[in-house]
Write a protein that holds these residues in place. Structure first.
Motif, mmCIF file in Angstrom:
data_model
loop_
_atom_site.group_PDB
_atom_site.id
_atom_site.type_symbol
_atom_site.label_atom_id
_atom_site.label_comp_id
_atom_site.label_asym_id
_atom_site.label_seq_id
_atom_site.Cartn_x
_atom_site.Cartn_y
_atom_site.Cartn_z
ATOM 1 N N LEU A 159 0.853 -1.179 0.000
ATOM 2 C CA LEU A 159 0.000 0.000 0.000
ATOM 3 C C LEU A 159 0.891 1.231 0.000
ATOM 4 O O LEU A 159 1.673 1.448 0.933
ATOM 5 C CB LEU A 159 -0.920 0.024 1.225
ATOM 6 N N ALA A 160 0.801 2.021 -1.039
ATOM 7 C CA ALA A 160 1.620 3.224 -1.154
ATOM 8 C C ALA A 160 1.026 4.322 -0.278
ATOM 9 O O ALA A 160 -0.178 4.594 -0.346
ATOM 10 C CB ALA A 160 1.683 3.686 -2.599
ATOM 11 N N PRO A 161 1.838 4.959 0.548
ATOM 12 C CA PRO A 161 1.309 6.057 1.360
ATOM 13 C C PRO A 161 1.040 7.287 0.503
ATOM 14 O O PRO A 161 1.599 7.434 -0.582
ATOM 15 C CB PRO A 161 2.444 6.324 2.354
ATOM 16 N N ASN A 189 6.182 -2.767 5.193
ATOM 17 C CA ASN A 189 4.931 -3.412 4.820
ATOM 18 C C ASN A 189 4.206 -3.954 6.054
ATOM 19 O O ASN A 189 2.983 -3.844 6.178
ATOM 20 C CB ASN A 189 5.174 -4.545 3.830
ATOM 21 N N ALA A 190 4.986 -4.548 6.964
ATOM 22 C CA ALA A 190 4.387 -5.107 8.178
ATOM 23 C C ALA A 190 3.792 -4.022 9.059
ATOM 24 O O ALA A 190 2.821 -4.263 9.787
ATOM 25 C CB ALA A 190 5.434 -5.905 8.957
ATOM 26 N N ALA A 191 4.383 -2.816 8.996
ATOM 27 C CA ALA A 191 3.908 -1.725 9.835
ATOM 28 C C ALA A 191 2.802 -0.900 9.191
ATOM 29 O O ALA A 191 2.250 0.001 9.835
ATOM 30 C CB ALA A 191 5.083 -0.806 10.193
ATOM 31 N N THR A 192 2.481 -1.183 7.932
ATOM 32 C CA THR A 192 1.456 -0.412 7.233
ATOM 33 C C THR A 192 0.070 -0.776 7.752
ATOM 34 O O THR A 192 -0.320 -1.948 7.702
ATOM 35 C CB THR A 192 1.507 -0.683 5.718
ATOM 36 N N PRO A 193 -0.683 0.182 8.271
ATOM 37 C CA PRO A 193 -2.029 -0.130 8.755
ATOM 38 C C PRO A 193 -2.972 -0.462 7.610
ATOM 39 O O PRO A 193 -3.033 0.268 6.619
ATOM 40 C CB PRO A 193 -2.453 1.163 9.476
ATOM 41 N N LEU A 194 -3.696 -1.552 7.729
ATOM 42 C CA LEU A 194 -4.609 -1.986 6.681
ATOM 43 C C LEU A 194 -6.068 -1.672 6.990
ATOM 44 O O LEU A 194 -6.932 -1.829 6.123
ATOM 45 C CB LEU A 194 -4.457 -3.494 6.438
ATOM 46 N N GLY A 195 -6.335 -1.231 8.207
ATOM 47 C CA GLY A 195 -7.702 -0.896 8.575
ATOM 48 C C GLY A 195 -8.613 -2.096 8.392
ATOM 49 O O GLY A 195 -8.304 -3.222 8.802
ATOM 50 N N GLY A 196 -9.759 -1.871 7.755
ATOM 51 C CA GLY A 196 -10.718 -2.943 7.543
ATOM 52 C C GLY A 196 -10.214 -4.043 6.635
ATOM 53 O O GLY A 196 -10.762 -5.151 6.646
ATOM 54 N N LEU A 197 -9.169 -3.777 5.850
ATOM 55 C CA LEU A 197 -8.626 -4.792 4.951
ATOM 56 C C LEU A 197 -7.822 -5.848 5.695
ATOM 57 O O LEU A 197 -7.477 -6.880 5.118
ATOM 58 C CB LEU A 197 -7.744 -4.138 3.891
#
Length: 376
Positions: free
Chosen positions: A138-140, A344-352
């Motif tokens: 997921l690109a910020p 990538n591991a630290a990227t929040p995915l929220g509902g995903l």
């Protein structure tokens, strides 16, 4: 009327994913673009899928190559018949973000002169076999910026082709058609080598100084079971890459590249080196780093570090090669891989985080509802 933009979707026998790709394209409100689907003689129900979508959307144009073409050939065929002042190419398993083209087109209409626009790419992996869909990257959201194309292109040559993907090409960037026409006038065609996106990324800086990075995603990359993108990360998918290269017939890689190595190892360097040869005014005095190239080849998984070391003598007969320099770049790549995994591991995915939708059109809808974080 001439559309402002042509969204080109080259396709071949991926009707299952193409349905979703078209759904994301036709969901755009703007009427100032065309959707050009270039069917490379598919044997599945691709024509029916496109025809059904076109019944409700006259922005769609279906083309059929009439004969099986290489990827470059299909790209060239589609571009010749596209009508837009700008060109964006996406794959038949990729997607457009909700409202992505609408925002881009509003931006392009306000320009006083044609300008390259690029954007960060999310990466979505389609379900494969028993494996569910997943978010590969997921690109910020980042601040809008301007990229110095010539400086970046020369730096990529010095890095042995690494980071070529940070340059804009027609694949997931909006390129003024006039720039692509200049490449054709100079070289006889726009797309060369087995890697049309890599070649054009390295050729465009010969005719443009800057590109605007919008900082927010317009289109995104999907990787499905038959795609070359997934083949880059899954060894079991390499058969797709081997078949892909075979479609170029007796294509010869750049003469400075080593023989007797997997063909996949030479694909990206070949495209970069060809651009270097064809545009000497841009790359004069810049040395391609073959030792760095081999470290990048290993990172992509086309050869192991041990295989490169054992082949060092044969490699050195083809071009300059330094084992110590190779080792330094290999360590740099390993550090970059670890860093990317941590990010990538630290990227929040929220509902995903609970479940990733099984099709890319449903994925982008879900993603559009999630607030995108900005980098710290």
């Amino acid at each position: 009327m001439t559309p402002l933009l042509s969204l080109i979707i080259p396709t071949r026998e991926r009707a299952r994913t193409l349905v979703s790709t078209l759904a994301t394209a036709t969901a755009q409100a703007s009427r100032d673009f065309e959707i050009v689907v270039s069917d490379n003689m598919s044997a599945d129900n691709t024509r029916e899928v496109v025809t059904a979508a076109a019944e409700n959307d006259d922005r769609i144009r279906y083309l059929n190559s009439g004969a099986r073409l290489s990827m470059c050939g299909n790209y060239e065929f589609a571009l010749e018949q596209a009508r837009g002042d700008y060109v964006v190419i996406i794959g038949d398993d990729d997607a457009v973000m909700p409202g992505g083209l609408d925002r881009l087109l509003a931006r392009l209409r306000a320009l006083s002169e044609p300008t390259i626009h690029m954007w960060p790419l999310h990466i979505y992996d389609w379900p494969v076999g028993e494996l569910p869909a997943k978010v590969a990257y997921l690109a910020p959201v980042i601040p809008e910026s301007t990229l110095d194309l010539k400086a970046k292109a020369r730096d990529i040559v010095r890095r042995g082709a690494w980071k070529y993907y940070e340059l804009p090409s027609p694949y997931h960037s909006a390129i003024p058609r006039a720039i692509l026409s200049k490449i054709r006038d100079r070289t006889g065609r726009v797309f060369h080598s087995t890697q049309p996106d890599v070649f054009t990324a390295m050729a465009i800086p010969a005719y443009a100084d800057q590109a605007i990075n919008l900082g927010t995603t317009v289109t995104l990359n999907g990787r499905s079971a038959q795609s070359n993108g997934l083949g880059f990360v899954q060894r079991k998918a390499r058969v797709n890459i081997d078949r892909f290269i075979a479609e170029y017939g007796d294509y010869r890689f750049h003469p400075t590249l080593a023989t007797g190595v997997p063909a996949a190892a030479n694909m990206i360097p070949d495209a970069v080196l060809l651009a270097v040869d064809l545009f000497p005014e841009l790359y004069d005095g810049v040395d391609f780093d073959y030792s760095a190239m081999w470290a990048y080849v290993c990172r992509l998984g086309f050869m192991s570090h041990g295989e490169v070391v054992r082949s060092a003598r044969r490699i050195a007969q083809a071009h300059d090669f330094s084992l110590p320099r190779f080792a330094r770049f290999a360590a740099l790549h390993q550090a970059a891989v670890i860093r990317r995994r941590l990010l990538n591991a630290a990227t929040p995915l929220g509902g995903l985080a609970a479940a990733v939708p099984g099709t890319i059109d449903e994925f982008v809808k879900a993603l559009a509802r999630e607030p995108r974080p900005t980098p710290a």
